[in-house]
Design an enzyme around this catalytic site. Structure first.
Site, mmCIF file in Angstrom:
data_model
loop_
_atom_site.group_PDB
_atom_site.id
_atom_site.type_symbol
_atom_site.label_atom_id
_atom_site.label_comp_id
_atom_site.label_asym_id
_atom_site.label_seq_id
_atom_site.Cartn_x
_atom_site.Cartn_y
_atom_site.Cartn_z
ATOM 1 N N ARG A 57 12.594 -12.687 19.920
ATOM 2 C CA ARG A 57 12.855 -12.022 18.639
ATOM 3 C C ARG A 57 12.276 -12.840 17.490
ATOM 4 O O ARG A 57 12.673 -12.670 16.347
ATOM 5 C CB ARG A 57 14.358 -11.818 18.465
ATOM 6 N N CYS B 213 -0.186 -8.304 -0.711
ATOM 7 C CA CYS B 213 0.581 -7.046 -0.775
ATOM 8 C C CYS B 213 1.259 -6.785 0.571
ATOM 9 O O CYS B 213 2.473 -6.817 0.666
ATOM 10 C CB CYS B 213 -0.333 -5.893 -1.167
ATOM 11 N N SER C 285 4.142 -4.351 -2.269
ATOM 12 C CA SER C 285 3.600 -3.474 -3.297
ATOM 13 C C SER C 285 2.480 -2.646 -2.695
ATOM 14 O O SER C 285 1.725 -3.143 -1.851
ATOM 15 C CB SER C 285 3.072 -4.323 -4.463
ATOM 16 N N HIS D 76 3.421 3.037 -5.534
ATOM 17 C CA HIS D 76 3.164 3.582 -6.858
ATOM 18 C C HIS D 76 1.829 4.312 -6.966
ATOM 19 O O HIS D 76 0.871 4.024 -6.255
ATOM 20 C CB HIS D 76 3.231 2.475 -7.911
ATOM 21 N N TYR E 62 -1.068 5.253 -9.865
ATOM 22 C CA TYR E 62 -1.566 4.846 -11.179
ATOM 23 C C TYR E 62 -1.965 6.054 -12.032
ATOM 24 O O TYR E 62 -2.334 7.113 -11.514
ATOM 25 C CB TYR E 62 -2.765 3.912 -11.019
#
Length: 280
Positions: free
Chosen positions: A131, A154, A175, A218, A220
């Site tokens: 694990r 990211c 992100s 997100h 833009y």
């Protein structure tokens, strides 16, 4: 259309419901401030035994993301001269390096092995119930040495598990630019699905579940026209859902693979979209 397209549109519609927010870091190349609509803690699950998870609503130049993940995980480089695309050129220094990021972190000796990737593959082969099969590209200490704070990785962490002859993998991403890279079936999913298949093949396993977690996903403000075009394409497509794309990887050893050793069978996208500006 395929199941991945449905996942993509569901996420996009949820993002579009959100309010515009000023971005606290990124700017456009012309110097103007960016705005985003975003959702938090996006999770998508792909069963790689059902097909390769690449979207069909738009054409993905799939060899480029695969080449990038090979650059990071196999070449273990952070120099753009070793990469067959220009995606990191804006972040590179005069020597071509993108600071102590990505491949630099993978190349660190780990648990007696020459790199994090060598460690992970050895554990899968010799200790498959472990694990502790993890890869992490985020180094809190070394972030302080980077001249450009935007180089915080990211997609930065992998967890791998073996059960019933299958390799399952979780990708953690802090992100994600939805249209450029992080949306369902896009750049990040393509490259890590390939990586999972390649590791599984090296270890004599089948590829199982790819779980993709994005903390901040997100859209833009300069990508709204392309988003509208993809929604239109989806609405006009009356074909039944299917996942027909398959990946074929040559029998070369893992650390000898290149993008030319990969083939996608049955990939028939609906065409390109207008070029996407990249916030930096």
């Amino acid at each position: 259309m395929n199941k991945v397209d449905e996942m993509f549109i569901e996420d996009l519609e949820e993002i579009l419901k959100q309010d515009w927010e000023l971005d606290n870091r990124a700017k456009w190349l012309d110097g103007t401030q960016t705005k985003t609509k975003r959702i938090i803690q996006s999770v998508n699950r792909y069963d790689l035994s059902e097909g390769f998870p690449i979207m069909g609503l738009r054409e993905i130049n799939w060899k480029l993301p695969i080449d990038e993940i090979i650059w990071i995980m196999i070449k273990q480089s952070n120099n753009i001269k070793d990469l067959n695309s220009k995606i990191w050129n804006s972040w590179a220094n005069e020597n071509g390096d993108i600071e102590k990021a990505y491949g630099y972190q993978i190349a660190k000796p780990t648990m007696g092995h020459q790199s994090q990737m060598h460690y992970a593959i050895n554990e899968i082969k010799t200790n498959p119930t472990s694990r502790r099969i993890m890869i992490n590209m985020f180094s809190a200490e070394e972030q302080q040495t980077k001249a450009n704070e935007s180089l915080v990785e990211c997609a930065y962490a992998l967890h791998l598990s073996v059960k019933n002859g299958k390799l399952d993998m979780t990708l953690i991403q802090r992100s994600g630019d939805f249209l450029t890279a992080a949306g369902a079936g896009g750049w990040n999913v393509v490259q890590y699905a390939f990586l999972q298949h390649a590791i599984a093949k090296e270890c004599g396993l089948e590829a199982g579940i790819l779980l993709h977690v994005v903390q901040d996903l997100h859209l833009y403000n300069k990508h709204t026209e392309q988003a509208a075009e993809l929604i239109k394409r989806y609405a006009e497509d009356t074909s039944e859902l299917n996942t027909k794309v398959q990946i074929k990887i040559s029998d070369k050893p893992f650390f000898e693979l290149t993008a030319d050793d990969v083939e996608l069978i049955g990939y028939e996208p609906k065409g390109k979209i207008d070029k996407l500006d990249v916030a930096i």
